[in-house]
Design a protein around this motif. Structure first.
Motif, mmCIF file in Angstrom:
data_model
loop_
_atom_site.group_PDB
_atom_site.id
_atom_site.type_symbol
_atom_site.label_atom_id
_atom_site.label_comp_id
_atom_site.label_asym_id
_atom_site.label_seq_id
_atom_site.Cartn_x
_atom_site.Cartn_y
_atom_site.Cartn_z
ATOM 1 N N VAL A 13 7.508 6.281 -5.011
ATOM 2 C CA VAL A 13 7.235 5.640 -3.726
ATOM 3 C C VAL A 13 5.746 5.333 -3.633
ATOM 4 O O VAL A 13 4.903 6.212 -3.853
ATOM 5 C CB VAL A 13 7.652 6.550 -2.549
ATOM 6 N N GLY A 14 5.398 4.080 -3.306
ATOM 7 C CA GLY A 14 3.989 3.749 -3.137
ATOM 8 C C GLY A 14 3.686 2.307 -3.483
ATOM 9 O O GLY A 14 4.583 1.488 -3.683
ATOM 10 N N ALA A 15 2.395 2.010 -3.574
ATOM 11 C CA ALA A 15 1.941 0.706 -4.041
ATOM 12 C C ALA A 15 2.310 0.562 -5.513
ATOM 13 O O ALA A 15 2.590 1.558 -6.197
ATOM 14 C CB ALA A 15 0.427 0.591 -3.849
ATOM 15 N N GLU B 96 12.541 -7.455 -6.363
ATOM 16 C CA GLU B 96 11.431 -8.350 -6.697
ATOM 17 C C GLU B 96 10.089 -7.643 -6.592
ATOM 18 O O GLU B 96 9.190 -7.883 -7.414
ATOM 19 C CB GLU B 96 11.461 -9.564 -5.762
ATOM 20 N N LEU B 97 9.922 -6.764 -5.604
ATOM 21 C CA LEU B 97 8.667 -6.026 -5.469
ATOM 22 C C LEU B 97 8.418 -5.158 -6.698
ATOM 23 O O LEU B 97 7.280 -5.035 -7.174
ATOM 24 C CB LEU B 97 8.707 -5.160 -4.205
ATOM 25 N N THR C 130 0.848 -1.195 0.000
ATOM 26 C CA THR C 130 0.000 0.000 0.000
ATOM 27 C C THR C 130 0.883 1.244 0.000
ATOM 28 O O THR C 130 2.076 1.186 0.314
ATOM 29 C CB THR C 130 -0.893 0.049 1.247
ATOM 30 N N ASP C 131 0.274 2.379 -0.324
ATOM 31 C CA ASP C 131 1.012 3.641 -0.274
ATOM 32 C C ASP C 131 1.512 3.920 1.142
ATOM 33 O O ASP C 131 2.641 4.392 1.337
ATOM 34 C CB ASP C 131 0.119 4.805 -0.736
#
Length: 446
Positions: A366-368, A399-400, A278-279
């Motif tokens: 930066v964030g989801a 990986e994200l 999530t953000d």
């Protein structure tokens, strides 16, 4: 054809500039910066995600205050030659100084990497940021800006001339006629210029992409002008969206002014995405990273690098920022000058300037996954970059991004779903340069 985004991976091992706490991360091996398996795995992960290139930085001077990764790391061309044998598509871009190298030797090393990799080599041309490098090469002082950039321009031209020593069909290897080489298709360079005298020819033929791709990372007037003349890729500073737009437009305009196609120079901004579910989670992670890296002594040393590795600890931290403009002239002049101007305009103390160093490195991404993809698309559409040079703290962060952001960009048609070519030039959409010894008269280099 619609424009698509290029992505490069910039591995920093145990921690680059500003990443003071990264070496303490339990997921990061303490020997990562000298472990070839670390780089191979990074390159393979990036290649699996269809990235354009692995980008390796370098410098040839340190003291004990330098970033952890800088203190103990592998030489780029040796590293990339090993990585080349474990990858098939990803480009391999290494940093090497035009100030502290010989054109013949360096041209041969990059041409060797280009052959080893099947046409995937790139050279990030730098003029050496660290003033102390001179003392490792028998010189009392670092060369001034004008000399360094004049030398860099001539160096690249000499290297390109050497890379064209053989015409592409110079080796018939005809057993029946007993002809291995057609000597008429081997060309000496016989270069005599202001900085170099190089006879040639180079004892190595052209690779499948013709020549290694030239990258450059300057932000000064001299650096931008050098890039506009010779670069095919740029490692750009980024900054705010407006600053990135201004830089992008300036480079493209300068490139056109030299009679080059602006599409034949790909601008990569630095990006350190922070991706979470999530953000809110990503913002929390950003704050955690800030705390992990918030080391005042490290930031003071990082500030000193812009001024020739100057030791600011000798000054009163709470006094006005000291007069060190003279130290910037042979170091990181552009960045250092901006710091001086800001300190004067805002009446900042040395402590305040050092504390602000980490603030300049915050990422806009930066964030989801969807938020990061939205921001990347916004910046791309706004004309700020052709690609992003991505730096991640660890494999989990990589990986994200790969699992979360890349599929969204692909679904939107902003990033490839397969490699277009086997060479770095092919994947960047750059032409194979015509061999100067076979091209039609009047045809310019690009």
């Amino acid at each position: 054809m619609p424009r698509t985004i290029h992505l490069a991976l910039h591995p920093y091992g145990v921690g680059g500039p500003g990443q003071h706490g990264l070496w303490k991360d339990p997921s990061v091996a303490k020997n990562a910066s000298i472990d070839i398996n670390y780089y191979i795995k990074q390159a393979q992960a990036a290649e699996h995600a269809l990235f354009d290139a692995l980008f390796v930085v370098d410098s040839q001077f340190i003291n004990a205050t330098y970033p952890s990764h800088y203190l103990n790391r592998l030489e780029p061309l040796t590293l990339l030659s090993a990585v080349a044998t474990h990858t098939r598509h990803i480009g391999l871009v290494g940093t090497a100084s035009s100030t502290y190298n010989s054109p013949f030797n360096l041209a041969r090393r990059f041409a060797s990497l280009d052959h080893i990799s099947g046409g995937r080599a790139g050279w990030n041309v730098v003029t050496s940021f660290d003033t102390g490098t001179s003392r490792n090469y028998g010189l009392d002082e670092h060369l001034d800006y004008t000399t360094r950039y004049g030398r860099a321009l001539e160096f690249v031209k000499v290297a390109r001339g050497l890379w064209d020593s053989y015409e592409d069909d110079a080796f018939p290897a005809d057993v029946e006629r007993d002809i291995f080489l057609d000597p008429a298709k081997l060309h000496a360079l016989d270069h005599e210029g202001e900085h170099f005298k190089v006879a040639g020819p180079l004892n190595l033929s052209r690779s499948p992409q013709g020549q290694p791709v030239i990258f450059q990372a300057g932000v000064s007037e001299e650096g931008r002008d050098l890039a506009a003349q010779v670069a095919e890729g740029i490692y750009a500073p980024g900054g705010s969206l407006q600053q990135a737009q201004d830089y992008y437009a300036d480079i493209k305009k300068r490139t056109a002014s030299y009679g080059r196609d602006p599409e034949h120079i790909k601008i990569f901004i630095h990006g350190g995405p922070i991706v979470a579910a999530t953000d809110e989670a990503a913002l929390r992670r950003e704050r955690e990273i800030f705390e992990e890296d918030n080391d005042f002594k490290g930031n003071l040393a990082l500030l000193g690098r812009s001024f020739g590795a100057y030791d600011f600890s000798a000054h009163d931290l709470d006094a006005p920022f000291p007069d060190v403009a003279h130290l910037a002239e042979k170091g990181g002049r552009t960045g250092a000058s901006k710091l001086i101007e800001r300190a004067k305009a805002e009446n900042l103390t040395l402590r305040q300037v050092a504390e602000s160093v980490s603030e300049f490195r915050r990422s806009p991404f930066v964030g989801a996954p969807g938020t990061v993809a939205d921001t990347i698309e916004k910046w791309f559409d706004a004309g700020t970059f052709d690609g992003i040079n991505l730096a991640f703290r660890n494999n989990a962060d990589l990986e994200l991004f790969v699992d979360g952001v890349v599929p969204i960009l692909q679904k939107r048609g902003l990033f490839r779903t397969e490699y277009a070519a086997d060479t770095l030039r092919g994947n960047l959409g750059l032409p194979v340069p015509a061999n100067r010894n076979t091209r039609e008269p009047g045809l310019a280099d690009d």
